[in-house]
Enzyme design. Structure first.
Site, PDB file in Angstrom:
ATOM      1  N   LYS A 152       0.844  -1.193   0.000  1.00  0.00           N
ATOM      2  CA  LYS A 152       0.000   0.000   0.000  1.00  0.00           C
ATOM      3  C   LYS A 152       0.884   1.249   0.000  1.00  0.00           C
ATOM      4  O   LYS A 152       1.457   1.621   1.020  1.00  0.00           O
ATOM      5  CB  LYS A 152      -0.921   0.049   1.230  1.00  0.00           C
ATOM      6  CG  LYS A 152      -2.032   1.080   0.992  1.00  0.00           C
ATOM      7  CD  LYS A 152      -2.615   1.680   2.243  1.00  0.00           C
ATOM      8  CE  LYS A 152      -1.906   2.897   2.728  1.00  0.00           C
ATOM      9  NZ  LYS A 152      -1.868   4.055   1.830  1.00  0.00           N
ATOM     10  N   GLU A 227       9.400   1.517  10.810  1.00  0.00           N
ATOM     11  CA  GLU A 227      10.461   2.506  10.559  1.00  0.00           C
ATOM     12  C   GLU A 227       9.789   3.856  10.673  1.00  0.00           C
ATOM     13  O   GLU A 227       8.970   4.217   9.826  1.00  0.00           O
ATOM     14  CB  GLU A 227      11.046   2.332   9.154  1.00  0.00           C
ATOM     15  CG  GLU A 227      11.708   0.993   8.890  1.00  0.00           C
ATOM     16  CD  GLU A 227      13.048   0.834   9.588  1.00  0.00           C
ATOM     17  OE1 GLU A 227      13.536   1.802  10.207  1.00  0.00           O
ATOM     18  OE2 GLU A 227      13.592  -0.279   9.528  1.00  0.00           O
ATOM     19  N   CYS A 261      13.523  10.825   6.930  1.00  0.00           N
ATOM     20  CA  CYS A 261      13.514  10.399   8.335  1.00  0.00           C
ATOM     21  C   CYS A 261      14.906  10.488   8.941  1.00  0.00           C
ATOM     22  O   CYS A 261      15.050  10.589  10.148  1.00  0.00           O
ATOM     23  CB  CYS A 261      12.983   8.984   8.436  1.00  0.00           C
ATOM     24  SG  CYS A 261      13.839   7.862   7.335  1.00  0.00           S
ATOM     25  N   GLU A 354       9.727  16.485  14.827  1.00  0.00           N
ATOM     26  CA  GLU A 354      10.175  16.227  13.459  1.00  0.00           C
ATOM     27  C   GLU A 354       9.436  17.177  12.525  1.00  0.00           C
ATOM     28  O   GLU A 354       8.209  17.089  12.396  1.00  0.00           O
ATOM     29  CB  GLU A 354       9.871  14.772  13.086  1.00  0.00           C
ATOM     30  CG  GLU A 354      10.372  14.423  11.708  1.00  0.00           C
ATOM     31  CD  GLU A 354      10.006  13.006  11.275  1.00  0.00           C
ATOM     32  OE1 GLU A 354       8.837  12.607  11.444  1.00  0.00           O
ATOM     33  OE2 GLU A 354      10.892  12.304  10.763  1.00  0.00           O
TER      34      GLU A 354
HETATM   35  P1  NAD Z   1       2.243   8.553   7.496  1.00  0.00           P
HETATM   36  O1  NAD Z   1       2.488   7.831   8.764  1.00  0.00           O
HETATM   37  O2  NAD Z   1       1.222   9.621   7.462  1.00  0.00           O
HETATM   38  O3  NAD Z   1       1.804   7.521   6.352  1.00  0.00           O
HETATM   39  C1  NAD Z   1       2.580   6.387   6.019  1.00  0.00           C
HETATM   40  C2  NAD Z   1       1.693   5.348   5.376  1.00  0.00           C
HETATM   41  O4  NAD Z   1       0.751   4.892   6.344  1.00  0.00           O
HETATM   42  C3  NAD Z   1       0.875   5.863   4.188  1.00  0.00           C
HETATM   43  O5  NAD Z   1       0.800   4.861   3.208  1.00  0.00           O
HETATM   44  C4  NAD Z   1      -0.489   6.107   4.816  1.00  0.00           C
HETATM   45  O6  NAD Z   1      -1.545   6.042   3.895  1.00  0.00           O
HETATM   46  C5  NAD Z   1      -0.560   4.967   5.818  1.00  0.00           C
HETATM   47  N1  NAD Z   1      -1.502   5.177   6.925  1.00  0.00           N
HETATM   48  C6  NAD Z   1      -1.961   6.356   7.415  1.00  0.00           C
HETATM   49  N2  NAD Z   1      -2.847   6.122   8.418  1.00  0.00           N
HETATM   50  C7  NAD Z   1      -2.907   4.783   8.582  1.00  0.00           C
HETATM   51  C8  NAD Z   1      -3.626   3.923   9.477  1.00  0.00           C
HETATM   52  N3  NAD Z   1      -4.444   4.396  10.406  1.00  0.00           N
HETATM   53  N4  NAD Z   1      -3.443   2.588   9.367  1.00  0.00           N
HETATM   54  C9  NAD Z   1      -2.589   2.074   8.445  1.00  0.00           C
HETATM   55  N5  NAD Z   1      -1.903   2.837   7.570  1.00  0.00           N
HETATM   56  C10 NAD Z   1      -2.056   4.175   7.636  1.00  0.00           C
HETATM   57  O7  NAD Z   1       3.668   9.069   7.028  1.00  0.00           O
HETATM   58  P2  NAD Z   1       4.033   9.990   5.781  1.00  0.00           P
HETATM   59  O8  NAD Z   1       3.539  11.356   6.071  1.00  0.00           O
HETATM   60  O9  NAD Z   1       3.610   9.308   4.513  1.00  0.00           O
HETATM   61  O10 NAD Z   1       5.632   9.928   5.848  1.00  0.00           O
HETATM   62  C11 NAD Z   1       6.360  10.741   6.666  1.00  0.00           C
HETATM   63  C12 NAD Z   1       6.802  10.034   7.925  1.00  0.00           C
HETATM   64  O11 NAD Z   1       7.465   8.815   7.616  1.00  0.00           O
HETATM   65  C13 NAD Z   1       7.802  10.813   8.731  1.00  0.00           C
HETATM   66  O12 NAD Z   1       7.474  10.778  10.097  1.00  0.00           O
HETATM   67  C14 NAD Z   1       9.116  10.087   8.493  1.00  0.00           C
HETATM   68  O13 NAD Z   1      10.079  10.246   9.498  1.00  0.00           O
HETATM   69  C15 NAD Z   1       8.662   8.697   8.367  1.00  0.00           C
HETATM   70  N6  NAD Z   1       9.662   7.915   7.644  1.00  0.00           N
HETATM   71  C16 NAD Z   1      10.436   7.027   8.325  1.00  0.00           C
HETATM   72  C17 NAD Z   1      11.414   6.305   7.664  1.00  0.00           C
HETATM   73  C18 NAD Z   1      12.277   5.309   8.384  1.00  0.00           C
HETATM   74  O14 NAD Z   1      12.831   4.465   7.721  1.00  0.00           O
HETATM   75  N7  NAD Z   1      12.408   5.367   9.684  1.00  0.00           N
HETATM   76  C19 NAD Z   1      11.609   6.492   6.305  1.00  0.00           C
HETATM   77  C20 NAD Z   1      10.810   7.411   5.637  1.00  0.00           C
HETATM   78  C21 NAD Z   1       9.832   8.113   6.315  1.00  0.00           C
END
Ligand code: NAD
Length: 453
Positions: A152, A227, A261, A354
């Protein structure tokens, strides 16, 4: 209707009918049906298929880079590098089916051996900042270990994931093994997290959503790897090569427009060289080339969406202590300038949360103990850097900073062959390197009695 936007032009790239929770159920059913056959594919054959997939991805690298650049707004040079990593990740794991080794363990009365076995259906939920790269870190180890997957992507950036589905089929990965569902996290992601036929959720995204994933997975005791977010420190000692550290610091935060991240968004500098470091950083920040992502010389594109730009801007009000600010193009696009805030207190909101945009804070420290204290004064623990010419200090400090990935005299974090993941609220589990395979398999122990009686 889901409109997929190019954040550099604000134009619509594609209109899609978003998937629903029922579509997620259907994808899980397909993955479940495909699992017994995929698990039974002989290791050498699975390996050959994964190599074929890597070849197919390689031949479409430029197409995928163009798509990723336009959908995320990331510089084309960066997108090309990322697609190179996607191919390398598949090649790295493609040989693994024949290397999922177990142990033989001396026990009384017989022989004991262990096996690494596939989990079943794995849901892969990924964010928008490095869409296909992060997906590949999950897809490759999941598939080589014999799992089937439902991927997804984030609603903002689904295009390369959809292309991946097509490429996998064309490369000969059997139908049902890779399923891609494009829909909202609140419906599709949530259903995948709670679905009884999903054995594991591999998630990358924000710490807030990660907490919900962990809670949602608890109902069926799913395996989870998470992550999550970061607020990594870039620790610069007075004995560092200051020019090198200062020239590299902007890239450590502004790469991917700070939507990273691993962004080293807290720059901690020894007080005796604080002013000197800021002036050395200034030309690198002001010279950061922000503009058209498709221009090969661009270093930074726009932010991913209007909503995200609003969130980032809320951290830099009119009266913010802006020490250095870069420039952005006029006209359409969700631009935000490279911004350095200093001096900033270590417990200020900009220094603890962040921001996920091109905003760095610079904070002075007194000595080594103070640097370690400040670096660890965060709920996160993903990444970070240490700049010093003293090798003993570098190792000493590296051992004491509570973070999953650290670099000395470098601001890079990710390598296909080395483990990646977070301490504390930055996550659970590791991706990449050989360790990732442990998180896509169960360990089975089999005892065979060999002594009679
Ligand atoms: P997000 O958490 O909003 O979304 C990530 C994914 O989760 C998307 O596909 C989203 O549709 C899905 N999602 C949202 N709500 C959900 C729910 N209730 N249940 C299941 N899935 C759900 O994150 P984002 O805004 O897309 O990305 C930014 C964040 O990701 C930042 O906090 C960043 O630090 C983190 N990130 C971490 C890493 C790592 O490897 N540690 C790498 C990249 C990004």
């Amino acid at each position: 209707m889901l409109e997929v936007i190019n954040p550099a032009t604000e134009g619509v790239l594609e209109r899609l009918e978003p998937a629903t929770a029922e579509d997620a159920d259907a994808a899980v059913a397909l993955a479940k049906a495909a699992f017994p056959k995929w698990r039974a594919v002989e290791p050498a054959d699975r390996s050959r298929l994964l190599h074929r997939l890597a070849d197919a991805l390689e031949s479409e690298k430029e197409h995928l880079a163009q798509l990723e650049s336009q959908n995320v707004g990331k510089p084309i040079s960066a997108a090309r590098g990322e697609m190179g990593m996607v191919v390398d990740t598949f090649r790295y794991y493609a040989g693994a089916p024949e290397r999922l080794l177990g142990d033989t363990i001396p026990v009384t009365g017989g022989v004991n051996m262990t096996f690494r076995e596939a989990l079943g259906v794995v849901a892969l939920i990924v964010p928008w900042n490095f869409p296909l790269t992060i997906a590949s870190w999950k897809l490759a180890p999941a598939l080589v270990a014999g799992n089937t997957v439902v991927l997804k992507p984030a609603e903002l950036t689904p295009l390369t994931a959809m292309e991946f589905g097509r490429i996998a089929l064309e490369a000969g990965i059997p139908e049902g093994v890779v399923n891609v569902v494009v829909g909202p996290g609140s419906a599709v992601g949530r259903r995948l997290t709670e679905h009884p036929d999903v054995a594991k959720v591999a998630f990358t995204g924000s710490t807030e959503v990660g907490k919900g994933i962990m809670a949602g997975a608890a109902g069926t005791i799913k395996r989870v790897t998470l992550e999550l977010g970061g607020k990594s420190a870039n620790v610069v000692f007075a004995d560092a090569d200051l020019e090198r550290a200062a020239a590299s610091a902007p890239d450590g935060v502004f790469d991917n427009a700070g939507q990273d991240c691993c962004a080293r968004s807290r720059i901690l500098v020894e007080r005796s060289v604080f002013d000197e470091f800021l002036s050395l950083m200034e030309p690198a920040v002001k010279g950061f080339r922000v503009g058209n992502p498709l221009d090969k010389d661009t270093q930074m594109g726009p932010l991913v969406s209007a909503g995200h730009r609003e969130k980032v801007a809320s951290y830099v009000p009119e009266d913010a202590p802006v020490a250095i600010r870069g420039s952005v193009p006029d006209g359409k696009g969700y631009w935000f300038p490279p911004t350095v805030l200093a001096p900033v207190s270590h417990d200020d909101r900009v220094a603890t949360e962040e921001i996920f945009g091109p905003v760095a804070v610079v904070i002075p420290f007194e000595d080594e103990a103070d640097a370690i204290r400040l670096a660890n004064d965060t709920v996160y623990g993903l990444s970070g850097s240490i700049w010093t010419e003293n090798a003993a200090r570098a190792l000493r400090v590296a051992r004491r900073i509570e973070t999953g990935v650290l670099s000395v005299n470098s601001n890079t974090s990710v390598r296909v062959a080395t483990p990646f993941g977070g301490f504390k609220q930055s996550g659970v589990g590791r991706e990449l390197g050989p360790h990732a395979l442990d998180y896509y398999t169960e360990l089975k122990s089999v005892y065979v009695a060999t002594e009679e009686g």
